[in-house]
Design a protein around this motif. Structure first.
Motif, PDB file in Angstrom:
ATOM      1  N   VAL A 128       0.844  -1.196   0.000  1.00 31.16           N
ATOM      2  CA  VAL A 128       0.000   0.000   0.000  1.00 31.16           C
ATOM      3  C   VAL A 128       0.880   1.247   0.000  1.00 31.16           C
ATOM      4  O   VAL A 128       1.829   1.352   0.770  1.00 31.16           O
ATOM      5  CB  VAL A 128      -0.919   0.016   1.247  1.00 31.16           C
ATOM      6  N   SER A 129       0.557   2.170  -0.896  1.00 22.48           N
ATOM      7  CA  SER A 129       1.200   3.486  -0.903  1.00 22.48           C
ATOM      8  C   SER A 129       0.132   4.505  -0.492  1.00 22.48           C
ATOM      9  O   SER A 129      -0.984   4.132  -0.148  1.00 22.48           O
ATOM     10  CB  SER A 129       1.759   3.797  -2.284  1.00 22.48           C
ATOM     11  N   ALA A 130       0.465   5.756  -0.577  1.00 20.51           N
ATOM     12  CA  ALA A 130      -0.484   6.799  -0.181  1.00 20.51           C
ATOM     13  C   ALA A 130      -1.754   6.781  -1.030  1.00 20.51           C
ATOM     14  O   ALA A 130      -2.847   7.028  -0.532  1.00 20.51           O
ATOM     15  CB  ALA A 130       0.182   8.169  -0.252  1.00 20.51           C
ATOM     16  N   GLU A 131      -1.636   6.455  -2.307  1.00 21.41           N
ATOM     17  CA  GLU A 131      -2.777   6.542  -3.219  1.00 21.41           C
ATOM     18  C   GLU A 131      -3.178   5.224  -3.871  1.00 21.41           C
ATOM     19  O   GLU A 131      -4.233   5.149  -4.489  1.00 21.41           O
ATOM     20  CB  GLU A 131      -2.466   7.561  -4.331  1.00 21.41           C
ATOM     21  N   LYS A 132      -2.327   4.195  -3.780  1.00 20.44           N
ATOM     22  CA  LYS A 132      -2.572   2.956  -4.520  1.00 20.44           C
ATOM     23  C   LYS A 132      -2.377   1.731  -3.637  1.00 20.44           C
ATOM     24  O   LYS A 132      -1.604   1.747  -2.686  1.00 20.44           O
ATOM     25  CB  LYS A 132      -1.600   2.815  -5.702  1.00 20.44           C
ATOM     26  N   ASP A 158      -9.691   4.460  -2.165  1.00 16.94           N
ATOM     27  CA  ASP A 158     -10.755   5.393  -1.809  1.00 16.94           C
ATOM     28  C   ASP A 158     -11.064   5.187  -0.325  1.00 16.94           C
ATOM     29  O   ASP A 158     -10.391   4.415   0.365  1.00 16.94           O
ATOM     30  CB  ASP A 158     -11.990   5.198  -2.692  1.00 16.94           C
ATOM     31  N   GLU A 159     -12.066   5.865   0.161  1.00 20.07           N
ATOM     32  CA  GLU A 159     -12.416   5.786   1.581  1.00 20.07           C
ATOM     33  C   GLU A 159     -12.767   4.358   2.000  1.00 20.07           C
ATOM     34  O   GLU A 159     -12.350   3.885   3.058  1.00 20.07           O
ATOM     35  CB  GLU A 159     -13.598   6.729   1.861  1.00 20.07           C
ATOM     36  N   THR A 160     -13.496   3.662   1.155  1.00 17.88           N
ATOM     37  CA  THR A 160     -13.901   2.290   1.472  1.00 17.88           C
ATOM     38  C   THR A 160     -12.697   1.361   1.528  1.00 17.88           C
ATOM     39  O   THR A 160     -12.537   0.593   2.480  1.00 17.88           O
ATOM     40  CB  THR A 160     -14.912   1.775   0.425  1.00 17.88           C
ATOM     41  N   SER A 161     -11.829   1.410   0.517  1.00 20.16           N
ATOM     42  CA  SER A 161     -10.674   0.505   0.503  1.00 20.16           C
ATOM     43  C   SER A 161      -9.701   0.833   1.637  1.00 20.16           C
ATOM     44  O   SER A 161      -9.120  -0.078   2.230  1.00 20.16           O
ATOM     45  CB  SER A 161      -9.974   0.525  -0.853  1.00 20.16           C
ATOM     46  N   ARG A 162      -9.545   2.112   1.986  1.00 22.27           N
ATOM     47  CA  ARG A 162      -8.675   2.471   3.115  1.00 22.27           C
ATOM     48  C   ARG A 162      -9.228   1.896   4.419  1.00 22.27           C
ATOM     49  O   ARG A 162      -8.477   1.390   5.257  1.00 22.27           O
ATOM     50  CB  ARG A 162      -8.537   3.978   3.213  1.00 22.27           C
TER      51      ARG A 162
END
Length: 170
Positions: A128-132, A158-162
Motif C-alpha cells: 500500500v502506498s499513499a494513493e494505490k 478510496d475511503e472504502t478501501s482504506r
C-alpha cells in the motif's frame, strides 16, 4: 401499505450495484482473467484449485479485510470461469483463523494439494502506498512451487478501501 412497502423495496434496489460495475471487483475479475490467459500449461477445469488469502507483502502472516475480500473476488471469478475450487473455510485442518483468512504456509500447501488433488494454488500479496494498492497475483503448482502465471495490478485507494485496509489482523 403495499405501495409504501413496494416503494421501500424499489429504493433499496436503486442502491444495489452489480459486482461487475464496481471498480475493485472489476479489477479483481480482470486480474483473474489475465492469470488464466497467461497460464502455461493451461489448467484443466476438472482438477480443483485453492485460493489463499492475499497477504501484506511486508508481513506475510498478516492480512486485512481488503486482502480477504480481493481473494474472495478472484475466487469468484475462477468459479464463474468454470474452475472448481476447494473451500478452505469448511476444512478443519487448514490454518484458518477468525479475522485472518486462509493463510497457507509453504509446508502446508504440498500436503493440502495431495490430500485434495489440487492442481494449483492462487496466491497474492499486496503493498500500500499513499494513493494505490499494488496487488501481485500468482498461480503456483504446489508440488514443485513452480509459478505458472503471474499478474500485477494497481488499485486507486478510496475511503472504502482504506477502511478495509485498516482492519489488519493481529
Amino acid at each position: 401499505m403495499l405501495v409504501v412497502g413496494l416503494a421501500c423495496l424499489l429504493s433499496a434496489c436503486a442502491n444495489y450495484q452489480a459486482g461487475a460495475r464496481n471498480p475493485t471487483i472489476r479489477a479483481s475479475y480482470d486480474a483473474a482473467d489475465q492469470l488464466l490467459a497467461m497460464v502455461k500449461p493451461a489448467l484443466p477445469k476438472d482438477a480443483p484449485l485453492l485460493v489463499s488469502t492475499f497477504v501484506d507483502i511486508d508481513r506475510l502472516t498478516t492480512t486485512s479485510t481488503m486482502g480477504r475480500m480481493l481473494a474472495e473476488q478472484v475466487a469468484s471469478r475462477f468459479t464463474q470461469q468454470g474452475y472448481g475450487l476447494v473451500e478452505l473455510k469448511l476444512r478443519g485442518n487448514v490454518f484458518v483463523q477468525e479475522g485472518r483468512g486462509e493463510l497457507l504456509l509453504s509446508r502446508e500447501v504440498k500436503d493440502l494439494s495431495l490430500s485434495h488433488n489440487v492442481q494449483a494454488v492462487i496466491v497474492g500479496s499486496y503493498a500500500v502506498s499513499a494513493e494505490k494498492l499494488f496487488l501481485n497475483l500468482k498461480i503456483v503448482r504446489p508440488l514443485d512451487s513452480r509459478v505458472l502465471s503471474a499478474h500485477n495490478i494497481a488499485l486507486d485507494l478510496d475511503e472504502t478501501s482504506r477502511a478495509m485496509l485498516m482492519s489488519e489482523s493481529p
